[in-house]
Design a protein around this motif. Structure first.
Motif, mmCIF file in Angstrom:
data_model
loop_
_atom_site.group_PDB
_atom_site.id
_atom_site.type_symbol
_atom_site.label_atom_id
_atom_site.label_comp_id
_atom_site.label_asym_id
_atom_site.label_seq_id
_atom_site.Cartn_x
_atom_site.Cartn_y
_atom_site.Cartn_z
ATOM 1 N N GLU A 44 22.627 -3.064 24.464
ATOM 2 C CA GLU A 44 22.666 -2.532 25.661
ATOM 3 C C GLU A 44 23.979 -2.674 26.292
ATOM 4 O O GLU A 44 24.435 -1.535 26.554
ATOM 5 C CB GLU A 44 21.633 -3.040 26.519
ATOM 6 N N VAL A 45 24.828 -3.605 26.384
ATOM 7 C CA VAL A 45 26.112 -3.805 26.968
ATOM 8 C C VAL A 45 26.999 -2.838 26.158
ATOM 9 O O VAL A 45 27.741 -2.163 26.774
ATOM 10 C CB VAL A 45 26.517 -5.350 26.958
ATOM 11 N N HIS A 46 27.041 -3.147 24.845
ATOM 12 C CA HIS A 46 27.833 -2.295 24.058
ATOM 13 C C HIS A 46 27.502 -0.905 24.085
ATOM 14 O O HIS A 46 28.403 -0.028 24.390
ATOM 15 C CB HIS A 46 27.684 -2.785 22.563
ATOM 16 N N GLY A 47 26.285 -0.538 24.125
ATOM 17 C CA GLY A 47 25.966 1.061 24.246
ATOM 18 C C GLY A 47 26.430 1.572 25.782
ATOM 19 O O GLY A 47 26.724 2.847 25.688
ATOM 20 N N VAL A 66 16.099 6.351 36.139
ATOM 21 C CA VAL A 66 15.043 5.777 37.075
ATOM 22 C C VAL A 66 15.966 4.873 37.990
ATOM 23 O O VAL A 66 16.888 4.202 37.466
ATOM 24 C CB VAL A 66 14.185 4.746 36.268
ATOM 25 N N LEU A 67 15.796 4.961 39.414
ATOM 26 C CA LEU A 67 16.313 4.281 40.167
ATOM 27 C C LEU A 67 18.134 4.691 40.182
ATOM 28 O O LEU A 67 18.863 3.637 40.373
ATOM 29 C CB LEU A 67 16.258 2.804 40.193
ATOM 30 N N GLY A 68 18.210 5.703 39.940
ATOM 31 C CA GLY A 68 19.786 6.304 39.746
ATOM 32 C C GLY A 68 20.444 6.042 40.944
ATOM 33 O O GLY A 68 20.005 6.054 42.078
ATOM 34 N N GLY A 69 21.871 5.724 40.786
ATOM 35 C CA GLY A 69 22.674 5.302 41.657
ATOM 36 C C GLY A 69 22.601 4.156 42.176
ATOM 37 O O GLY A 69 23.721 3.688 42.957
ATOM 38 N N LEU A 70 21.725 3.367 41.701
ATOM 39 C CA LEU A 70 21.748 1.772 42.243
ATOM 40 C C LEU A 70 22.688 1.102 41.262
ATOM 41 O O LEU A 70 23.093 1.689 40.122
ATOM 42 C CB LEU A 70 20.233 1.384 42.160
ATOM 43 N N TRP A 71 22.944 -0.188 41.922
ATOM 44 C CA TRP A 71 24.006 -0.835 41.042
ATOM 45 C C TRP A 71 23.267 -2.168 40.193
ATOM 46 O O TRP A 71 22.210 -2.673 40.913
ATOM 47 C CB TRP A 71 25.157 -1.476 41.959
ATOM 48 N N GLU A 72 23.605 -2.692 39.258
ATOM 49 C CA GLU A 72 23.024 -3.883 38.417
ATOM 50 C C GLU A 72 24.200 -4.443 37.605
ATOM 51 O O GLU A 72 25.252 -4.016 37.577
ATOM 52 C CB GLU A 72 21.782 -3.349 37.888
ATOM 53 N N PHE A 73 23.659 -5.739 37.537
ATOM 54 C CA PHE A 73 24.584 -6.323 36.164
ATOM 55 C C PHE A 73 23.996 -5.455 35.023
ATOM 56 O O PHE A 73 22.850 -4.904 34.756
ATOM 57 C CB PHE A 73 23.798 -7.679 36.130
ATOM 58 N N PRO A 74 25.149 -5.348 33.998
ATOM 59 C CA PRO A 74 24.721 -4.487 32.909
ATOM 60 C C PRO A 74 23.993 -5.114 31.939
ATOM 61 O O PRO A 74 23.659 -6.376 31.789
ATOM 62 C CB PRO A 74 26.322 -4.482 32.029
ATOM 63 N N GLY A 75 22.939 -4.102 31.351
ATOM 64 C CA GLY A 75 21.860 -4.566 30.453
ATOM 65 C C GLY A 75 20.869 -3.780 30.195
ATOM 66 O O GLY A 75 21.140 -2.321 30.307
ATOM 67 N N GLY A 76 19.687 -3.750 29.771
ATOM 68 C CA GLY A 76 18.832 -2.880 29.849
ATOM 69 C C GLY A 76 17.376 -3.552 29.028
ATOM 70 O O GLY A 76 17.184 -4.926 29.151
ATOM 71 N N LYS A 77 16.652 -2.674 28.582
ATOM 72 C CA LYS A 77 15.074 -3.215 28.016
ATOM 73 C C LYS A 77 15.291 -3.736 26.791
ATOM 74 O O LYS A 77 16.232 -3.452 25.722
ATOM 75 C CB LYS A 77 14.414 -1.668 27.704
ATOM 76 N N VAL A 78 14.462 -4.546 26.442
ATOM 77 C CA VAL A 78 14.280 -5.514 25.232
ATOM 78 C C VAL A 78 13.221 -4.626 24.303
ATOM 79 O O VAL A 78 12.253 -4.424 24.768
ATOM 80 C CB VAL A 78 13.800 -6.891 25.246
#
Length: 132
Positions: free
Chosen positions: A54-57, A29-41
């Protein structure tokens, strides 16, 4: 109006004046965009545990979660995101690499304008780094 609220956490990792950002895989989702590393809780998970997982994965490295820096609520067309950013540190010798992301870069905040970020991330970064 979007009903579903997704809780997302992201790590703000600074080293020598540059910040670690990751690029979403093209098929995401929103592929190709940049972000600070993380993810869903996930349900029943703390922000800190989710962020470490998330960061480890995504980057194959552990992180020490420090303090909450900023949070933002953003409505997309089909869902809402509640994004919380945390200051994090890499352990000595920890070097992130792309595992479940397309790319990883260390970028000065002055160069963020050269990268496309999702709207929720951009608004939070502006707030956090006083760029807006």
């Amino acid at each position: 109006m979007a009903n579903r609220i997704v809780r997302v956490v992201a790590a703000v990792i600074e080293r020598e004046g540059k910040y670690l950002i990751t690029q979403r895989r093209d098929e995401a989702v929103l592929g190709g965009l940049w972000e600070f590393p993380g993810g869903k809780v996930e349900e029943g998970e703390t922000d800190e545990a989710a962020l470490a997982r998330e960061v480890h994965g995504r980057l194959g490295v552990d992180v020490d979660v420090a303090r909450k820096l900023a949070e933002r609520h953003h409505e997309y067309e089909k869902y809402q995101v509640h994004l919380t950013l945390y200051a994090c540190r890499l352990p000595p010798g920890g070097e992130p690499h792309a595992v479940r992301v397309k790319d990883v870069r260390w970028v000065a905040s002055a160069d963020f304008g050269n990268y496309r970020f999702p709207p929720a991330d951009q608004a939070t970064m502006d707030q956090l780094l006083d760029l807006g």
